[in-house]
Design a protein around this motif. Structure first.
Motif, PDB file in Angstrom:
ATOM      1  N   GLU A   4      66.640  46.705  66.059  1.00  0.00           N
ATOM      2  CA  GLU A   4      66.870  48.151  65.993  1.00  0.00           C
ATOM      3  C   GLU A   4      67.324  48.679  67.353  1.00  0.00           C
ATOM      4  OE1 GLU A   4      64.316  52.203  65.225  1.00  0.00           O
ATOM      5  OE2 GLU A   4      63.785  50.414  64.058  1.00  0.00           O
ATOM      6  N   TRP A   5      66.691  48.189  68.422  1.00  0.00           N
ATOM      7  CA  TRP A   5      67.065  48.628  69.763  1.00  0.00           C
ATOM      8  C   TRP A   5      68.498  48.206  70.076  1.00  0.00           C
ATOM      9  CZ3 TRP A   5      68.578  46.551  74.465  1.00  0.00           C
ATOM     10  CH2 TRP A   5      68.513  47.430  75.542  1.00  0.00           C
ATOM     11  N   ILE A   6      68.860  46.977  69.696  1.00  0.00           N
ATOM     12  CA  ILE A   6      70.228  46.489  69.925  1.00  0.00           C
ATOM     13  C   ILE A   6      71.227  47.329  69.150  1.00  0.00           C
ATOM     14  CG2 ILE A   6      71.800  44.544  69.504  1.00  0.00           C
ATOM     15  CD1 ILE A   6      69.416  42.708  70.221  1.00  0.00           C
ATOM     16  N   LYS A   7      70.868  47.695  67.926  1.00  0.00           N
ATOM     17  CA  LYS A   7      71.750  48.538  67.107  1.00  0.00           C
ATOM     18  C   LYS A   7      71.954  49.902  67.780  1.00  0.00           C
ATOM     19  CE  LYS A   7      72.210  48.919  62.269  1.00  0.00           C
ATOM     20  NZ  LYS A   7      71.576  48.994  60.959  1.00  0.00           N
ATOM     21  N   LYS A   8      70.874  50.488  68.290  1.00  0.00           N
ATOM     22  CA  LYS A   8      70.970  51.779  68.986  1.00  0.00           C
ATOM     23  C   LYS A   8      71.822  51.650  70.249  1.00  0.00           C
ATOM     24  CE  LYS A   8      66.587  53.802  67.496  1.00  0.00           C
ATOM     25  NZ  LYS A   8      65.264  54.290  67.935  1.00  0.00           N
ATOM     26  N   LEU A   9      71.619  50.562  70.980  1.00  0.00           N
ATOM     27  CA  LEU A   9      72.391  50.337  72.199  1.00  0.00           C
ATOM     28  C   LEU A   9      73.870  50.157  71.870  1.00  0.00           C
ATOM     29  CD1 LEU A   9      72.603  49.872  75.230  1.00  0.00           C
ATOM     30  CD2 LEU A   9      72.012  47.473  74.829  1.00  0.00           C
ATOM     31  N   LYS A  15      79.840  55.043  71.646  1.00  0.00           N
ATOM     32  CA  LYS A  15      80.046  56.456  71.989  1.00  0.00           C
ATOM     33  C   LYS A  15      80.502  56.597  73.443  1.00  0.00           C
ATOM     34  CE  LYS A  15      76.411  58.275  68.962  1.00  0.00           C
ATOM     35  NZ  LYS A  15      75.099  58.959  68.982  1.00  0.00           N
ATOM     36  N   PHE A  16      79.856  55.841  74.333  1.00  0.00           N
ATOM     37  CA  PHE A  16      80.181  55.896  75.754  1.00  0.00           C
ATOM     38  C   PHE A  16      81.632  55.505  75.990  1.00  0.00           C
ATOM     39  CE2 PHE A  16      80.387  53.663  79.881  1.00  0.00           C
ATOM     40  CZ  PHE A  16      80.036  54.694  80.724  1.00  0.00           C
ATOM     41  N   LEU A  22      76.513  61.746  75.356  1.00  0.00           N
ATOM     42  CA  LEU A  22      75.352  61.009  74.873  1.00  0.00           C
ATOM     43  C   LEU A  22      74.078  61.797  75.114  1.00  0.00           C
ATOM     44  CD1 LEU A  22      76.145  57.482  76.384  1.00  0.00           C
ATOM     45  CD2 LEU A  22      76.628  58.276  74.086  1.00  0.00           C
ATOM     46  N   PRO A  23      73.142  61.726  74.173  1.00  0.00           N
ATOM     47  CA  PRO A  23      71.832  62.311  74.431  1.00  0.00           C
ATOM     48  C   PRO A  23      71.151  61.538  75.570  1.00  0.00           C
ATOM     49  CG  PRO A  23      71.973  61.485  72.158  1.00  0.00           C
ATOM     50  CD  PRO A  23      73.247  61.149  72.846  1.00  0.00           C
ATOM     51  N   GLU A  24      70.124  62.120  76.137  1.00  0.00           N
ATOM     52  CA  GLU A  24      69.487  61.535  77.309  1.00  0.00           C
ATOM     53  C   GLU A  24      69.002  60.107  77.073  1.00  0.00           C
ATOM     54  OE1 GLU A  24      66.015  62.432  80.609  1.00  0.00           O
ATOM     55  OE2 GLU A  24      66.223  63.777  78.901  1.00  0.00           O
TER      56      GLU A  24
END
Length: 68
Positions: A4-9, A15-16, A22-24
């Motif tokens: 899940e963390w990898i997916k978020k990253l 986006k970057f 990007l949100p904080e």
């Protein structure tokens, strides 16, 4: 959890790269990854330079042995 963390990253990096705001929490993830990458590259480059020095010394020693 890691997946899940990898997916978020991955989403944050997409986006970057696209230039989106990007949100904080995503900014922190991306900045942390960039920092870690640069630090390890620096360490890798320093190690690589030391290995080159060792290789040059070994080559010089081998050349001297061949002459003798």
């Amino acid at each position: 959890m890691v997946e899940e963390w990898i997916k978020k990253l991955t989403n944050a990096l997409d986006k970057f790269i696209a230039g989106e705001q990007l949100p904080e929490d995503e900014r922190i993830m991306v900045a942390s990854l960039i920092y870690a990458t640069l630090k390890h590259l620096k360490d890798f480059n320093e190690c690589n330079e030391k290995l080159k020095e060792v290789e040059e010394k070994c080559t010089k020693n081998l050349d001297e042995l061949k002459i003798n």
